[in-house]
Design an enzyme around this catalytic site. Sequence first.
Site, PDB file in Angstrom:
ATOM      1  N   GLU A  70      30.631 -21.292 -18.051  1.00 35.93           N
ATOM      2  CA  GLU A  70      29.803 -21.975 -19.058  1.00 35.93           C
ATOM      3  C   GLU A  70      30.559 -22.289 -20.354  1.00 35.93           C
ATOM      4  O   GLU A  70      30.366 -23.308 -20.874  1.00 35.93           O
ATOM      5  CB  GLU A  70      28.657 -21.232 -18.997  1.00 35.93           C
ATOM      6  N   HIS A  71      31.179 -21.188 -20.797  1.00 36.65           N
ATOM      7  CA  HIS A  71      31.930 -21.424 -22.139  1.00 36.65           C
ATOM      8  C   HIS A  71      32.981 -22.415 -22.098  1.00 36.65           C
ATOM      9  O   HIS A  71      33.102 -23.289 -22.826  1.00 36.65           O
ATOM     10  CB  HIS A  71      32.486 -19.932 -22.621  1.00 36.65           C
ATOM     11  N   GLU A 147      31.554 -11.295 -27.333  1.00 36.46           N
ATOM     12  CA  GLU A 147      30.088 -11.679 -26.885  1.00 36.46           C
ATOM     13  C   GLU A 147      29.582 -10.312 -26.202  1.00 36.46           C
ATOM     14  O   GLU A 147      28.404  -9.843 -26.722  1.00 36.46           O
ATOM     15  CB  GLU A 147      30.005 -12.876 -25.975  1.00 36.46           C
TER      16      GLU A 147
END
Lengths: 447, 437
Positions: A70-71, A147
């Site tokens: 996704e990143h 993160e």
Amino acid sequence: MRLAGLFSALFLLCGLTARADQVTDFTLDNGMEVVVIEDHRAPVVVQMVWYRAGAADEPAGKSGIAHFLEHLMFKGTEAFPDGALSDLVEANGGSDNAFTSWDYTAYYQRVAADRLELMMQLESDRMTGLILSEEDVRTEREVIKEERNQRTENEPGALFSEQRMAAQYLNHPYGVPIIGWKHEMSTLSRQDAFDFYRAHYAPNNAVLIVAGDVTPQDVRALADKYYGAIPADPDLKPRTRPEEPPQLAERRLQFADPRVAQPYVLRTYLAPERDPGDQKRAAALVFLADLLGGSGTTSVLAQKLQFDTQVAVYSSAFYSPLSVDDSTFGLVVVPAAGVTLQQAEDALDTAIEGFMADGVDMELFETLKMQTRAASIYDRDDIQGLARRYGAALASGLSVEDVQSWPDILQAVTPEDVMAAAAEVFDRRRAVTGWLMRDDAPEEVTQ
Amino acid sequence: MTRFIALIAAWICLSLPLRAEVDIQEVTSPGGFTAWLVESHDIPFTALEIRFRGGASLDAPGKRGAINLMTGLIEEGAGDMDARAFAAARDALAASFRFDVHNDALSVSARFLTENRDEAVALLRQALVDPRFDQDAVDRVRAQVLSGIQSDDKDPDTIASRTIRRMAFGDHPYGSDLEGTAESVTALTRDDIVDARARVMAQDRVYVSAVGDIDAETLGQVMDQLLGDLPETGADLPPKPEYGLSGGLTVVDFDTPQSVAVFGHQGIERHDPDFFAAYVLNEVLGGGGFGSRLMEEVREKRGLTYGVYSYLMSLDQANMVMGRVASANDRISEAIQVIGDEWAKAATDGVTQEELDAVKTYLTGAYPLRFDGNAPIANIMVGMQMEELGIDYIATRNDKVNAVTLDDIKRVAARILDPEALHFVVVGQPAGLNAGN
């Protein structure tokens, strides 16, 4: 894999999550499902593309790859290299982002309605056109580690939650954290990302939601032009995951960390989720959660633990009805000062036993019904929320019809349904009870 | 209501809001209250926002936390209803009332259906005008507040922001947590709560907006009903704080893998002629999206953090340029170095024409998108009134952004960005950082 496709007979029921006449759905020739939600009050549109692939679809040993991909999806394509997508969205006054869960990965932009075509061009382009350099992957891997530091390593409550989920699921990948186990995250490679991308990102594994100041005709024409041009992936695998065996033994865990300020007891039970065409048990569990813990003042746990006695400073019940596979139903008690976790847990057990003996308080039940009706009015003020609801449901295997019938199914729930669902779900053999504790205080008195 | 649940990080948009077609009426009630109203009869409910200026800054000396605790008690019983009866009555109407407080305002956010508007307003009136503050409710909500304070004491983000605010604003209310301390909250009595309400909930500081299925006449009646029996005046606002923070680094030792750094120095007033230039400058430096210089340099190029941002903190009585970053203990010093370098570079060189053009397109394009629902529009309008922006602000705001030139940016950058004055507070166990002062 569910490729709903049928043009759902649009029931014109009032009091739906969205008015049925606000919502149009169709399927492109390549199998991509499309839902259009109209709201012409402001010249804004939200485009969301949901892939039916999330952390629970990862290969063993590659935890975190769905989220890492996704990143990486923001890195660029041949047509729009070097992060051009976000730059273009911003240059058009829009905002964009993405999120990953166990069951899906979704990308969205929010922008002026007349910029929808560019958004579709960009989003369709990266469905199959991703380009990644080793350098991109190396740097972004550091970002996801930070993160994880921010969300999990720095948050004892989040570490506790990971341990609980791992204990809750004996075999199903919901027991693996979405962001990934730390030791596996640091090994995720460019090839791992492309493997996941090629296995799951295809129009016949995606749902497009367009919500806002648009017409279904315009959306259809644009969707055909941009997404319709991408061939379906004929090798797309059906979505199967390792299933839970019968859970026969209660699990208990104690997690201690010096950074814990406020200890609590949290118990989750394995619970059924909304299934296509079969949402009744889930609807009853929604009411059960609301009756037990929906309000800090009037619900059963608050009454018994915070008003009739002062055992807790906070109590709640929670349940996620939307899930591809078995979900959980949870109870939490934060003990008041001077109350031990054992005392808090005992009081919780007594409160639940009392509820099972006394049954549903009809006044509270009617209030919840009223609030459910009102939600169908208030929800119309939040078009992005509606878009998310449809996207999450469809990406989790439900149909537009399932979404639209959900409010009526909720309204039809009876107190008997609730008690039957409670009797079924409250089985300690399928439960994990966790204590979040301060370090070196195995059974302490809170302050 | 429960005060326990910690704040969930919100998407904070700093600049103000609106779509050109938003048709705001100024409504004056028979009793003399004014409100901004957008009539919108599409959906049968109304979003109503009320603000009392002053908020938790009006705590009496030695009573820090009283206004916060009082705010949590407003709907814990009113008139002849105890907390449970009040909640049951509210829920039976499917109305929602939220009471919140920050250092500049106490806010009331209400949402009610057209079908039972009269009952909902009557109920809200009881909470505003005749709250009970029963001792058992005081004790129950106090325990929740204390639990929250206990959690804050072990939260690196809270420790960092608390530390920098104390250093910047000292004894002024801005310098301490509005929740108070365990000691100050434990000592609060019911009389303190009653006094706290009188200090902040008064007619001479109230702002109102409404959006939805309601007309001007009805809104006038609603305002008179809700506010007409409140005291006319409240406590005086505190004086402006002395700014006490100089450049440097403060490390607060905390055993956790990722250090959290909060940084800042003095900023610019909302009504300064250069405010828009400063706003645009910050957007390039560390604003919202992924495209800011700080995100590019700290995250995208070096992978040092999940997120870094800066913002203009505009309070009623103080202004700062603030920011936040978090990196693993062995990497935070590099993140701080990069941020300092970018700060210095922007202070000296301003921004490029390309950056200015891009950020203008973004800001002016994003502006109309904010007005996409009754609740957000009501929230924006009450904020505009508190900031003393004109009722025509929405129509002129994008012109103000577009009018900013490269020279404006350069001037304001040299004026407000000062790498020497920038102070970093780091909470964690950072490697290679020596706390100078």
